[in-house]
Design a protein around this motif. Structure first.
Motif, mmCIF file in Angstrom:
data_model
loop_
_atom_site.group_PDB
_atom_site.id
_atom_site.type_symbol
_atom_site.label_atom_id
_atom_site.label_comp_id
_atom_site.label_asym_id
_atom_site.label_seq_id
_atom_site.Cartn_x
_atom_site.Cartn_y
_atom_site.Cartn_z
ATOM 1 N N VAL A 109 0.842 -1.193 0.000
ATOM 2 C CA VAL A 109 0.000 0.000 0.000
ATOM 3 C C VAL A 109 0.881 1.247 0.000
ATOM 4 O O VAL A 109 2.038 1.218 0.427
ATOM 5 C CB VAL A 109 -0.952 0.055 1.221
ATOM 6 N N ILE A 110 0.303 2.348 -0.499
ATOM 7 C CA ILE A 110 0.965 3.646 -0.398
ATOM 8 C C ILE A 110 0.304 4.361 0.770
ATOM 9 O O ILE A 110 -0.872 4.739 0.704
ATOM 10 C CB ILE A 110 0.838 4.447 -1.696
ATOM 11 N N ALA A 111 1.043 4.508 1.846
ATOM 12 C CA ALA A 111 0.496 5.029 3.105
ATOM 13 C C ALA A 111 0.687 6.543 3.217
ATOM 14 O O ALA A 111 0.930 7.223 2.223
ATOM 15 C CB ALA A 111 1.168 4.306 4.277
ATOM 16 N N ALA A 112 0.550 7.051 4.445
ATOM 17 C CA ALA A 112 0.684 8.489 4.700
ATOM 18 C C ALA A 112 2.037 9.000 4.221
ATOM 19 O O ALA A 112 3.044 8.285 4.256
ATOM 20 C CB ALA A 112 0.514 8.761 6.196
ATOM 21 N N HIS A 113 2.023 10.236 3.769
ATOM 22 C CA HIS A 113 3.232 10.909 3.283
ATOM 23 C C HIS A 113 3.852 10.181 2.091
ATOM 24 O O HIS A 113 5.059 10.245 1.841
ATOM 25 C CB HIS A 113 4.278 11.048 4.401
ATOM 26 N N ASP A 114 2.976 9.454 1.334
ATOM 27 C CA ASP A 114 3.403 8.757 0.116
ATOM 28 C C ASP A 114 4.501 7.732 0.369
ATOM 29 O O ASP A 114 5.342 7.469 -0.499
ATOM 30 C CB ASP A 114 3.878 9.765 -0.951
ATOM 31 N N GLN A 115 4.484 7.130 1.548
ATOM 32 C CA GLN A 115 5.471 6.095 1.869
ATOM 33 C C GLN A 115 4.913 4.723 1.510
ATOM 34 O O GLN A 115 3.767 4.412 1.799
ATOM 35 C CB GLN A 115 5.827 6.132 3.358
ATOM 36 N N LEU A 116 5.749 3.892 0.874
ATOM 37 C CA LEU A 116 5.348 2.541 0.503
ATOM 38 C C LEU A 116 5.434 1.641 1.731
ATOM 39 O O LEU A 116 6.423 1.677 2.460
ATOM 40 C CB LEU A 116 6.272 2.008 -0.592
ATOM 41 N N ARG A 117 4.388 0.852 1.965
ATOM 42 C CA ARG A 117 4.366 -0.049 3.116
ATOM 43 C C ARG A 117 3.900 -1.438 2.690
ATOM 44 O O ARG A 117 3.016 -1.584 1.850
ATOM 45 C CB ARG A 117 3.423 0.495 4.210
ATOM 46 N N PHE A 118 4.537 -2.451 3.272
ATOM 47 C CA PHE A 118 4.188 -3.850 3.007
ATOM 48 C C PHE A 118 3.451 -4.425 4.204
ATOM 49 O O PHE A 118 3.757 -4.089 5.353
ATOM 50 C CB PHE A 118 5.458 -4.673 2.747
ATOM 51 N N ALA A 119 2.504 -5.321 3.944
ATOM 52 C CA ALA A 119 1.827 -6.023 5.036
ATOM 53 C C ALA A 119 2.799 -6.955 5.744
ATOM 54 O O ALA A 119 2.666 -7.220 6.941
ATOM 55 C CB ALA A 119 0.627 -6.804 4.492
ATOM 56 N N HIS A 120 3.789 -7.443 5.013
ATOM 57 C CA HIS A 120 4.828 -8.315 5.566
ATOM 58 C C HIS A 120 5.878 -7.428 6.236
ATOM 59 O O HIS A 120 6.697 -6.780 5.566
ATOM 60 C CB HIS A 120 5.436 -9.143 4.438
ATOM 61 N N ALA A 121 5.843 -7.363 7.565
ATOM 62 C CA ALA A 121 6.695 -6.426 8.311
ATOM 63 C C ALA A 121 8.187 -6.528 7.974
ATOM 64 O O ALA A 121 8.853 -5.496 7.831
ATOM 65 C CB ALA A 121 6.477 -6.607 9.812
ATOM 66 N N PRO A 122 8.755 -7.747 7.859
ATOM 67 C CA PRO A 122 10.191 -7.815 7.521
ATOM 68 C C PRO A 122 10.541 -7.119 6.206
ATOM 69 O O PRO A 122 11.649 -6.623 6.048
ATOM 70 C CB PRO A 122 10.454 -9.328 7.435
ATOM 71 N N ALA A 123 9.591 -7.076 5.273
ATOM 72 C CA ALA A 123 9.856 -6.397 4.000
ATOM 73 C C ALA A 123 10.029 -4.894 4.199
ATOM 74 O O ALA A 123 10.832 -4.255 3.512
ATOM 75 C CB ALA A 123 8.724 -6.679 3.012
ATOM 76 N N ASN A 124 9.282 -4.326 5.154
ATOM 77 C CA ASN A 124 9.449 -2.902 5.461
ATOM 78 C C ASN A 124 10.855 -2.622 5.984
ATOM 79 O O ASN A 124 11.477 -1.617 5.639
ATOM 80 C CB ASN A 124 8.407 -2.447 6.487
ATOM 81 N N ASP A 125 11.342 -3.530 6.828
ATOM 82 C CA ASP A 125 12.700 -3.370 7.361
ATOM 83 C C ASP A 125 13.734 -3.463 6.242
ATOM 84 O O ASP A 125 14.688 -2.674 6.201
ATOM 85 C CB ASP A 125 12.988 -4.430 8.419
ATOM 86 N N LEU A 126 13.536 -4.412 5.331
ATOM 87 C CA LEU A 126 14.472 -4.575 4.219
ATOM 88 C C LEU A 126 14.470 -3.344 3.318
ATOM 89 O O LEU A 126 15.529 -2.908 2.833
ATOM 90 C CB LEU A 126 14.116 -5.817 3.413
ATOM 91 N N LEU A 127 13.292 -2.758 3.101
ATOM 92 C CA LEU A 127 13.210 -1.554 2.276
ATOM 93 C C LEU A 127 13.935 -0.388 2.947
ATOM 94 O O LEU A 127 14.680 0.348 2.300
ATOM 95 C CB LEU A 127 11.748 -1.187 2.009
ATOM 96 N N SER A 128 13.720 -0.228 4.257
ATOM 97 C CA SER A 128 14.381 0.855 4.989
ATOM 98 C C SER A 128 15.899 0.723 4.943
ATOM 99 O O SER A 128 16.619 1.707 4.732
ATOM 100 C CB SER A 128 13.908 0.868 6.452
ATOM 101 N N VAL A 129 16.374 -0.495 5.121
ATOM 102 C CA VAL A 129 17.823 -0.740 5.066
ATOM 103 C C VAL A 129 18.351 -0.441 3.663
ATOM 104 O O VAL A 129 19.417 0.168 3.500
ATOM 105 C CB VAL A 129 18.146 -2.196 5.464
ATOM 106 N N ALA A 130 17.598 -0.864 2.647
ATOM 107 C CA ALA A 130 18.027 -0.630 1.267
ATOM 108 C C ALA A 130 18.113 0.863 0.965
ATOM 109 O O ALA A 130 19.060 1.324 0.320
ATOM 110 C CB ALA A 130 17.060 -1.308 0.298
ATOM 111 N N ILE A 131 17.130 1.639 1.435
ATOM 112 C CA ILE A 131 17.145 3.093 1.215
ATOM 113 C C ILE A 131 18.352 3.720 1.895
ATOM 114 O O ILE A 131 19.049 4.565 1.325
ATOM 115 C CB ILE A 131 15.837 3.722 1.716
ATOM 116 N N ALA A 132 18.616 3.291 3.127
ATOM 117 C CA ALA A 132 19.753 3.832 3.868
ATOM 118 C C ALA A 132 21.068 3.503 3.154
ATOM 119 O O ALA A 132 21.957 4.355 3.041
ATOM 120 C CB ALA A 132 19.767 3.272 5.286
ATOM 121 N N ARG A 133 21.189 2.289 2.655
ATOM 122 C CA ARG A 133 22.422 1.892 1.954
ATOM 123 C C ARG A 133 22.557 2.642 0.635
ATOM 124 O O ARG A 133 23.662 2.999 0.221
ATOM 125 C CB ARG A 133 22.428 0.384 1.719
ATOM 126 N N PHE A 134 21.431 2.884 -0.024
ATOM 127 C CA PHE A 134 21.462 3.637 -1.277
ATOM 128 C C PHE A 134 21.986 5.049 -1.030
ATOM 129 O O PHE A 134 22.795 5.573 -1.797
ATOM 130 C CB PHE A 134 20.065 3.696 -1.890
#
Length: 363
Positions: free
Chosen positions: A209-234
């Motif tokens: 889903v595209i949540a508040a402030h246009d942030q992408l969110r997954f129902a699968h919580a670990p995927a959110n963590d992986l996305l956050s880590v990927a953004i930080a590494r990028f």
């Protein structure tokens, strides 16, 4: 030196040919007896910039020593209400020059004094700074130089806004092209905000889903963590090529899938877009796993490793794979260890998801 009319033409050409910005920056400095000009987009944490080649010493020091994130000079300039180029000597004192770290540790050792700059706020929210740097030995910026740059400023602002808009349209077109190939996708900014997405992504609600402030969110919580880590590494990649993939489990009617993050490619000197990477979702159909030869070639596996990889991707566990291939469980585990080493992945689940997301040739 080109005439002012020809120079203005060059400024507008830069909106369509980003490499021309370097010529614009050079000519701005030459016209006012400056040493070089820098152009910054400070809209996100990952500041983007281009500069005259003559400013390489300053650019290198700013980048290598991390001054972009603690540039009190830029912060002061952004706080000044302005509608034109300012003489920085009117806003920084000699005492500032002798005490502020940005001057004492960066500008002064390299021989730079006070220059002239302006910032432009684009409708899309971008904040663009044009800064003409001057060597201290060449004296202060004069009023004639400020007046000349002020005549250019409206054209610089329009060209910057055109560049931003054109780049955004290019990204939108790429997302729609992915829609035509049947791939749900979105474009994310440097901070993970969704800038654009195609309609196919809606098929994954509530899995994605595209949540508040246009942030992408997954129902699968670990995927959110992986996305956050990927953004930080990028953000820390500093221009290095970046990509990352991770799996999503099945949820309700939404099939299991692999999420791929791919760096937005384009002109390395283009700073007028906030787009950082494409997010492409590949649904997994385990009835269409690629053949053994394809898997072997993609990951440089041995024939035995490729056979194990294909069985696992098709849904078999270690024991079933061992039975099907007439080998021991330990041999399967040994192959898995080798497969992960060759593919550069840490977990068996990630490798299986990557394999299962590959569309078979001719499929």
């Amino acid at each position: 030196m080109a005439s002012e009319t020809n120079f203005i033409d060059l400024i507008y050409e830069s909106a369509f040919i980003p490499t021309n910005w370097e010529h614009v920056l050079d000519q701005m400095a030459q016209a006012v007896n400056g040493h070089g000009t820098a152009l910054f987009n400070v809209s996100t944490a990952a500041t983007r910039s281009i500069a005259s080649a003559s400013l390489e010493d300053l650019s290198t020091k700013m980048l290598k020593e991390g001054w972009a994130t603690r540039n009190t000079r830029a912060q002061r300039l952004l706080s000044i209400e302005q509608h034109g180029f300012i003489n920085e000597a009117d806003y920084f004192s000699d005492e500032d020059y002798e005490t502020h770290p940005i001057f004492t540790e960066v500008m002064k050792p390299l021989g730079y004094g006070f220059g002239t700059s302006t910032f432009i706020s684009a409708p899309c929210g971008d904040k663009i700074i044009f800064a003409v740097e001057k060597k201290k030995s060449k004296g202060p910026v004069d009023t004639a130089s400020i007046a000349y740059l002020d005549r250019l400023r409206p054209h610089l602002a329009r060209a910057a806004m055109m560049s931003s808009r054109l780049e955004f349209e290019r990204i939108n077109a790429a997302v729609e092209a992915l829609h035509l190939t049947g791939l749900p996708s979105a474009v994310l900014g440097f901070n993970g905000r969704v800038l654009a997405s195609n309609r196919l992504l809606e098929n994954f609600i509530p899995q994605i889903v595209i949540a508040a402030h246009d942030q992408l969110r997954f129902a699968h919580a670990p995927a959110n963590d992986l996305l956050s880590v990927a953004i930080a590494r990028f953000q820390l990649a500093d221009g290095a090529t970046f990509s990352r993939s991770f799996p999503l489990p099945q949820l309700d009617d939404a099939p299991p899938a692999v999420v791929h993050l791919v760096q937005v490619s384009g002109n390395a000197r283009d700073i007028f877009t906030s787009a950082a990477f494409f997010l492409v979702v590949t649904p997994i159909d385990r009835t269409k796993v690629p053949d053994t030869e394809t898997i072997q070639g993609l990951f440089d596996l041995s024939p035995a490793e490729a056979r194990v990889a294909r069985r696992l991707a098709a849904g078999s566990n270690v024991a079933a794979t061992a039975t099907q291939l007439s080998i021991s469980d330990e041999t399967v585990r040994s192959h898995v260890k080798s497969i992960l080493s060759k593919s550069g992945m840490q977990r068996q689940a990630d490798f299986i998801a990557a394999i299962a997301s590959i569309r078979p040739m001719g499929g």
